[in-house]
Design an enzyme around this catalytic site. Structure first.
Site, PDB file in Angstrom:
ATOM      1  N   GLU A   7      13.462 -79.668  78.746  1.00 44.95           N
ATOM      2  CA  GLU A   7      14.027 -80.048  77.443  1.00 44.95           C
ATOM      3  C   GLU A   7      15.486 -80.449  77.557  1.00 44.95           C
ATOM      4  O   GLU A   7      15.959 -81.301  76.811  1.00 44.95           O
ATOM      5  CB  GLU A   7      13.871 -78.891  76.458  1.00 44.95           C
ATOM      6  CG  GLU A   7      14.135 -79.273  75.006  1.00 44.95           C
ATOM      7  CD  GLU A   7      13.573 -78.265  74.029  1.00 44.95           C
ATOM      8  OE1 GLU A   7      14.252 -78.000  73.029  1.00 44.95           O
ATOM      9  OE2 GLU A   7      12.462 -77.745  74.252  1.00 44.95           O
ATOM     10  N   ASP A 103      10.901 -76.178  76.234  1.00 39.78           N
ATOM     11  CA  ASP A 103      10.890 -74.800  75.746  1.00 39.78           C
ATOM     12  C   ASP A 103       9.489 -74.414  75.284  1.00 39.78           C
ATOM     13  O   ASP A 103       8.789 -75.205  74.637  1.00 39.78           O
ATOM     14  CB  ASP A 103      11.879 -74.632  74.588  1.00 39.78           C
ATOM     15  CG  ASP A 103      13.324 -74.531  75.076  1.00 39.78           C
ATOM     16  OD1 ASP A 103      13.526 -74.567  76.307  1.00 39.78           O
ATOM     17  OD2 ASP A 103      14.233 -74.421  74.243  1.00 39.78           O
ATOM     18  N   TYR A 301      13.562 -65.624  76.377  1.00 37.53           N
ATOM     19  CA  TYR A 301      13.382 -66.754  75.457  1.00 37.53           C
ATOM     20  C   TYR A 301      13.832 -66.415  74.030  1.00 37.53           C
ATOM     21  O   TYR A 301      13.435 -65.387  73.480  1.00 37.53           O
ATOM     22  CB  TYR A 301      11.919 -67.178  75.460  1.00 37.53           C
ATOM     23  CG  TYR A 301      11.642 -68.398  74.627  1.00 37.53           C
ATOM     24  CD1 TYR A 301      12.066 -69.650  75.064  1.00 37.53           C
ATOM     25  CD2 TYR A 301      10.992 -68.303  73.411  1.00 37.53           C
ATOM     26  CE1 TYR A 301      11.828 -70.777  74.300  1.00 37.53           C
ATOM     27  CE2 TYR A 301      10.742 -69.426  72.646  1.00 37.53           C
ATOM     28  CZ  TYR A 301      11.170 -70.661  73.091  1.00 37.53           C
ATOM     29  OH  TYR A 301      10.941 -71.785  72.334  1.00 37.53           O
TER      30      TYR A 301
END
Length: 700
Positions: A7, A103, A301
């Site tokens: 990303e 992601d 995350y």
């Protein structure tokens, strides 16, 4: 070769380092059988309404609703170069397959898939799905790549979400902006969130405090209090009766041992709330700091809605807890116990587990981190150490005393084990702006039923009921998370407004467009609606501002993601709602008073009907999304050595034409008179043309 698409460049570099793709090229890295490249956020987005027809460049009620049969996409100009790089890499004959390494969430899936489809790529794709950027997690993720088809429903939900946002945003924004002659940005989630803030302020304004009274009776070593009394003379009479009685009797004594479980780990929303309350960070700041910590391999995350870990993490958790305790100064010399069972629950983890620090904090110089990132990392570490710690245990004693025929009560507490609260307290002691201390536990004397007590004094204390509190980002995020929850099925996987990943952006947009402002009051920062924000909610119909309806939509998107609902049916419902709204809605009478302008109107915009006003550089439509503007340095006029004046623009807006004298001719060097005609086609620049008298133009 295998093409890996991340990303962001920073993430691509971390992945490339693990894969051994160390040769730097223009827009990608190469080596060891891999090409590693990146998107730059969203490279491909839904096209504007004008892509569906030139007439949509102008805002007109007759064109609403705009409901595309086939969706058009656009590649952002600033991102064109990187898109072209990715397309060329996809088309390379030596590239046999791709890895989607954006992601691991709804938006990451959307970013990759739109690029893949717009590049018309047909090569097979695998999915990298990881919750940490640590080298070990990347290696393990590549060892267990998943079929891309497993995430088709996730992509469908992501695409459905962005299309729904487009439909509501384009149609509702145009409808209300045209009717009320100014830019009124409407959003599927943004507007119901604004409604929550406006409704809270209305409740505060309407609140009338009610006085109440309590009678306290003091003995030699403790004090008891009555229930609330609404009548002051009645409270004063009870006070006098207690003083006259001079004695009281213990009616009951009850002692209970209680335990307060450690808190759960953080998901993104609870972390944003705590960081706002304890550190003063906005939700967006917290997300930005956390994203950076994730990319630096120091935290897991960010965009997770789970507060638990999975069972496969149980074995490594004690080592992580020990590493964390050694890295945090507030845990120094404390005995840290780790009970993994308290934070592990597979049934409560969907896509990603809770936010925790990583083992990388052991070899990282944390003092070199930016202050905001360090503060947030310490908060995450403190939560982990508390969550696996011992319960806070205490004994609570409740006593009921009778005096002058009335009951009075008191509670006391003795700490049996400070447990997780000891570490939590030590962490809070390190904060610059310490939160208000909790009431200290205090013990009641040893009492028995039937004991006779001498009254030392009695008093009447007056209080007032409190209004609802103004929203802070902490409390508004909580309200967004639970909005409409009472009307959802109990097993609904997602409730509330927005998602953990989008709520920060929604708050920032509300502030950016001028509907909400931050106001600092003492230690707290309140989110307050502006006059324009209140006016907007005042005129909007329920279906656009309803938190319950939008929460239901969010629930439906989650069902689409899980395969329990179809995107077409969801979008058809939204289209039907917009068709009814644009066909039946009528402007609220006298609404002009709700949207006053401090600038003189020179006339109505020919594109959207809003007011055209003068600013330093020209004459522009007050509807900022419309784009109509006649600039004072307009090339059409400067070529004739003229500048559009206020009077000329007023006449053009009124009749579409105006007389222009003394125009300079570049061919002859002479001047002439003509009529300038407004010839606007809705493009980026407003067009004009000249008309001359039937007789030859006068030259001077």
């Amino acid at each position: 070769m295998k093409l890996v698409i991340a990303e962001k460049p920073s993430v691509a570099k971390s992945i490339a380092a693990v894969l051994g793709a160390n040769s730097r090229k223009d827009g990608y890295l190469e080596g060891n059988g891999f090409l590693v490249s990146w998107c730059v956020g969203h490279l491909v987005e839904l096209a504007d309404a004008s892509a569906y027809g030139e007439n949509y460049a102008k805002w007109a009620l007759a064109d609403l609703p705009i409901l595309p049969e086939h969706w058009a996409y656009t590649i952002l100009p600033d991102s064109r170069k990187q898109f072209d790089t990715l397309k060329k890499l996809m088309e390379r004959p030596d590239v046999a397959s791709l890895v989607c390494a954006t992601d691991a969430g709804r938006e990451g899936e959307l970013i990759f898939r739109l690029v893949y489809e717009q590049a018309n790529c047909k090569k097979p794709v695998e999915r990298l799905w990881i919750s940490s950027m640590e080298d070990s997690a990347i290696r393990d993720g590549f060892a267990h790549l998943k079929p891309s088809v497993d995430y088709d429903r996730l992509y469908e939900a992501a695409l459905c979400r962005v299309q729904a946002d487009w439909l509501v945003g384009i149609n509702a924004t145009r409808l209300f902006s045209i009717l009320y002659h100014r830019t009124l940005n409407i959003g599927r989630v943004m507007t119901p969130t604004l409604a929550l803030i406006v409704q809270r302020e209305a409740a505060i304004d309407a609140f009338k405090p009610t006085p109440f009274y309590t009678v306290t009776v003091a003995f030699s070593d403790f004090t008891v209090a009555s229930e609330r009394i609404t009548d002051k003379p009645q409270a004063e009479a009870l006070q006098a009766a207690c003083l006259t009685a001079a004695h009281a009797t213990v009616k009951s004594v009850e002692r209970k041992e209680k335990a307060e479980k450690p808190p759960a780990l953080y998901d993104l929303t609870t972390l944003q709330r705590e960081a706002n309350r304890l550190l003063g960070f906005t939700a967006q700041q917290t997300l930005d700091y956390l994203q950076s910590l994730y990319e630096k391999k120091l935290a897991t995350y960010p965009r997770t809605d789970s507060r638990y870990l999975t069972s496969d993490m149980a074995g490594s958790l004690p080592l992580l807890v020990n590493t964390t305790a050694k890295a945090m100064p507030f845990a120094e010399k404390l005995t840290i116990r780790c009970n993994p069972a308290q934070v592990i629950d597979d049934s409560k983890v969907s896509d990603h587990h809770a936010i925790i620090p990583t083992q990388s904090i052991r070899e990282t110089d944390l003092s070199a981190l930016p202050a905001g990132e360090l503060a947030l990392l310490q908060l995450i570490c403190a939560q982990l150490l508390c969550a696996v710690g011992q319960p806070y245990a205490y004994a609570e004693t409740s006593v009921v005393v009778e005096c002058a025929g009335q009951e009075f009560k008191a509670k006391g507490r003795v700490i049996l084990n400070p447990g997780w609260r000891e570490l939590g307290g030590r962490y809070k002691d390190t904060l610059k702006n310490k939160p208000e201390p909790e009431k200290e536990a205090w013990a009641l004397p040893i009492l028995s039923e039937g004991d006779n007590l001498s009254v030392v004094t009695a008093a009447v204390k007056e209080g007032k009921t409190s209004p609802p509190a103004h929203f802070t980002e902490d409390t508004l995020l909580s309200a967004m998370e639970t909005a409409g929850a009472g009307e959802m099925p109990e097993d609904a996987e997602r409730k509330g407004l927005g998602t953990p990943a989008t709520r920060a952006g929604i708050l920032e947009k509300l502030i950016k467009v001028g509907f909400v402002e931050r106001k600092k009051v003492k230690k707290a920062t309140h989110l307050m609606p502006t006059h324009e924000g209140v006016a907007l909610i005042t005129v909007l119909p329920d279906q656009i501002q309803s938190p319950s309806m939008t929460a239901e939509w969010e629930h439906r998107l989650k069902e689409i993601e899980r395969g329990g609902a179809e995107p077409d049916a969801f979008l058809s419902e939204i289209a039907a709602m917009l068709t009814e709204l644009t066909g039946r809605y009528e402007a609220v009478k006298d609404a002009a008073a709700l949207f006053p302008s401090d600038k003189e109107s020179l006339g109505k915009c020919p594109r959207c009907g809003a007011s055209v006003v003068e600013i330093s550089k020209g004459f522009v439509c007050e509807n900022r999304d419309c784009g109509f503007a006649i600039w004072k340095e307009n090339k059409f006029f400067t070529a004739k050595k003229k500048k559009p004046t206020k009077a000329l623009v007023t006449e053009l807006l009124s009749t579409g034409r105006a007389r222009l004298t003394g125009c300079y001719s570049e061919k002859t060097g002479k001047t002439y008179d003509a009529t300038v005609v407004l010839d606007d086609t809705g493009g980026k620049y407003v067009g004009f043309k000249l008309e001359f008298d039937v007789a030859s133009p006068k030259r001077r």
